[in-house]
Scaffold this motif. Structure first.
Motif, PDB file in Angstrom:
ATOM      1  N   ALA A 175       0.831  -1.209   0.000  1.00 30.59           N
ATOM      2  CA  ALA A 175       0.000   0.000   0.000  1.00 30.59           C
ATOM      3  C   ALA A 175       0.864   1.257   0.000  1.00 30.59           C
ATOM      4  O   ALA A 175       0.546   2.235  -0.684  1.00 30.59           O
ATOM      5  CB  ALA A 175      -0.933  -0.005   1.212  1.00 30.59           C
ATOM      6  N   LEU A 176       1.955   1.224   0.737  1.00 27.87           N
ATOM      7  CA  LEU A 176       2.862   2.370   0.760  1.00 27.87           C
ATOM      8  C   LEU A 176       3.500   2.570  -0.608  1.00 27.87           C
ATOM      9  O   LEU A 176       3.572   3.683  -1.118  1.00 27.87           O
ATOM     10  CB  LEU A 176       3.937   2.184   1.837  1.00 27.87           C
ATOM     11  CG  LEU A 176       4.900   3.346   2.012  1.00 27.87           C
ATOM     12  CD1 LEU A 176       4.157   4.621   2.394  1.00 27.87           C
ATOM     13  CD2 LEU A 176       5.936   2.995   3.075  1.00 27.87           C
ATOM     14  N   GLY A 177       3.927   1.477  -1.229  1.00 36.37           N
ATOM     15  CA  GLY A 177       4.502   1.563  -2.571  1.00 36.37           C
ATOM     16  C   GLY A 177       3.499   2.080  -3.580  1.00 36.37           C
ATOM     17  O   GLY A 177       3.835   2.894  -4.445  1.00 36.37           O
ATOM     18  N   ASP A 178       2.251   1.646  -3.452  1.00 35.55           N
ATOM     19  CA  ASP A 178       1.199   2.106  -4.364  1.00 35.55           C
ATOM     20  C   ASP A 178       0.907   3.591  -4.187  1.00 35.55           C
ATOM     21  O   ASP A 178       0.483   4.267  -5.124  1.00 35.55           O
ATOM     22  CB  ASP A 178      -0.093   1.318  -4.147  1.00 35.55           C
ATOM     23  CG  ASP A 178      -0.013  -0.104  -4.678  1.00 35.55           C
ATOM     24  OD1 ASP A 178       0.946  -0.424  -5.409  1.00 35.55           O
ATOM     25  OD2 ASP A 178      -0.906  -0.903  -4.344  1.00 35.55           O
ATOM     26  N   ALA A 179       1.108   4.097  -2.966  1.00 33.37           N
ATOM     27  CA  ALA A 179       0.800   5.503  -2.686  1.00 33.37           C
ATOM     28  C   ALA A 179       1.851   6.455  -3.236  1.00 33.37           C
ATOM     29  O   ALA A 179       1.569   7.633  -3.446  1.00 33.37           O
ATOM     30  CB  ALA A 179       0.664   5.711  -1.175  1.00 33.37           C
ATOM     31  N   MET A 180       3.045   5.944  -3.469  1.00 31.19           N
ATOM     32  CA  MET A 180       4.124   6.797  -3.951  1.00 31.19           C
ATOM     33  C   MET A 180       3.943   7.095  -5.432  1.00 31.19           C
ATOM     34  O   MET A 180       3.606   6.199  -6.204  1.00 31.19           O
ATOM     35  CB  MET A 180       5.483   6.116  -3.731  1.00 31.19           C
ATOM     36  CG  MET A 180       5.809   5.875  -2.292  1.00 31.19           C
ATOM     37  SD  MET A 180       5.841   7.435  -1.408  1.00 31.19           S
ATOM     38  CE  MET A 180       5.656   6.895   0.253  1.00 31.19           C
ATOM     39  N   GLU A 195       8.783   8.311 -13.141  1.00 30.23           N
ATOM     40  CA  GLU A 195       8.699   8.725 -14.539  1.00 30.23           C
ATOM     41  C   GLU A 195       7.550   9.702 -14.750  1.00 30.23           C
ATOM     42  O   GLU A 195       7.696  10.721 -15.417  1.00 30.23           O
ATOM     43  CB  GLU A 195       8.515   7.499 -15.435  1.00 30.23           C
ATOM     44  CG  GLU A 195       8.568   7.820 -16.911  1.00 30.23           C
ATOM     45  CD  GLU A 195       8.458   6.551 -17.737  1.00 30.23           C
ATOM     46  OE1 GLU A 195       7.538   6.488 -18.563  1.00 30.23           O
ATOM     47  OE2 GLU A 195       9.285   5.642 -17.543  1.00 30.23           O
ATOM     48  N   ALA A 196       6.401   9.424 -14.173  1.00 27.80           N
ATOM     49  CA  ALA A 196       5.238  10.312 -14.331  1.00 27.80           C
ATOM     50  C   ALA A 196       5.508  11.657 -13.664  1.00 27.80           C
ATOM     51  O   ALA A 196       5.151  12.702 -14.208  1.00 27.80           O
ATOM     52  CB  ALA A 196       4.002   9.674 -13.713  1.00 27.80           C
ATOM     53  N   THR A 197       6.161  11.656 -12.514  1.00 24.48           N
ATOM     54  CA  THR A 197       6.470  12.895 -11.818  1.00 24.48           C
ATOM     55  C   THR A 197       7.438  13.742 -12.631  1.00 24.48           C
ATOM     56  O   THR A 197       7.269  14.942 -12.758  1.00 24.48           O
ATOM     57  CB  THR A 197       7.072  12.588 -10.424  1.00 24.48           C
ATOM     58  OG1 THR A 197       6.151  11.769  -9.706  1.00 24.48           O
ATOM     59  CG2 THR A 197       7.331  13.864  -9.659  1.00 24.48           C
ATOM     60  N   GLN A 198       8.444  13.113 -13.211  1.00 23.29           N
ATOM     61  CA  GLN A 198       9.413  13.850 -14.008  1.00 23.29           C
ATOM     62  C   GLN A 198       8.762  14.410 -15.266  1.00 23.29           C
ATOM     63  O   GLN A 198       9.041  15.523 -15.675  1.00 23.29           O
ATOM     64  CB  GLN A 198      10.585  12.943 -14.385  1.00 23.29           C
ATOM     65  CG  GLN A 198      11.488  12.644 -13.211  1.00 23.29           C
ATOM     66  CD  GLN A 198      12.609  11.678 -13.580  1.00 23.29           C
ATOM     67  OE1 GLN A 198      12.584  11.053 -14.616  1.00 23.29           O
ATOM     68  NE2 GLN A 198      13.589  11.583 -12.707  1.00 23.29           N
ATOM     69  N   THR A 199       7.873  13.661 -15.896  1.00 24.99           N
ATOM     70  CA  THR A 199       7.183  14.120 -17.103  1.00 24.99           C
ATOM     71  C   THR A 199       6.318  15.331 -16.798  1.00 24.99           C
ATOM     72  O   THR A 199       6.315  16.309 -17.526  1.00 24.99           O
ATOM     73  CB  THR A 199       6.309  12.991 -17.682  1.00 24.99           C
ATOM     74  OG1 THR A 199       7.131  11.862 -17.958  1.00 24.99           O
ATOM     75  CG2 THR A 199       5.626  13.444 -18.961  1.00 24.99           C
ATOM     76  N   GLU A 200       5.606  15.283 -15.654  1.00 26.84           N
ATOM     77  CA  GLU A 200       4.733  16.396 -15.280  1.00 26.84           C
ATOM     78  C   GLU A 200       5.525  17.648 -14.977  1.00 26.84           C
ATOM     79  O   GLU A 200       5.060  18.752 -15.234  1.00 26.84           O
ATOM     80  CB  GLU A 200       3.896  16.010 -14.068  1.00 26.84           C
ATOM     81  CG  GLU A 200       2.844  14.956 -14.382  1.00 26.84           C
ATOM     82  CD  GLU A 200       2.185  14.404 -13.142  1.00 26.84           C
ATOM     83  OE1 GLU A 200       2.469  14.928 -12.036  1.00 26.84           O
ATOM     84  OE2 GLU A 200       1.391  13.470 -13.254  1.00 26.84           O
TER      85      GLU A 200
END
Length: 114
Positions: A97-102, A106-111
């Protein structure tokens, strides 16, 4: 809006874990659970979360309580749902669940345009 990916759908559902009462629960970290943990552990909340490994029973109970706060259970009632028989599956589910919440890197860098 675009089509959701399987990973996004799974994150919305949470991670399933069966507890001592025999019920399956969906656990996932949201802003409310993070605030509850920050209120309890202060600035050490990130250290606490990265240390979920099954060796500190108080942390396991506190984290699960924060995730189940919406269920209306007390911390001790949440603790009664965790036994030695299901401890490893609870710890594994918390890690998932913790891993899923992070956010995905790649998506963060793209945004951010990087």
């Amino acid at each position: 809006m675009g089509k959701s990916t399987k990973a996004e759908i799974m994150k919305d559902e949470g991670t399933k874990v069966t507890l001592a009462d025999g019920k399956k629960y969906d656990i996932k970290f949201d802003l409310n659970s993070m605030c509850t943990l920050q209120e309890k552990f202060g600035d050490d909340v990130i250290t606490v979360l990265t240390g979920i490994d099954g060796s500190d029973f108080k942390i396991i109970r506190a984290v699960l309580f924060a995730l189940f706060e919406h269920e209306g259970l007390t911390e001790k009632e949440v603790g009664s749902l965790i036994t030695m028989a299901n401890m490893s599956s609870v710890v594994e589910a918390l890690g998932q669940a913790l891993g899923d919440a992070m956010p995905e890197l790649e998506a963060t860098q793209t945004e951010s345009g990087k």
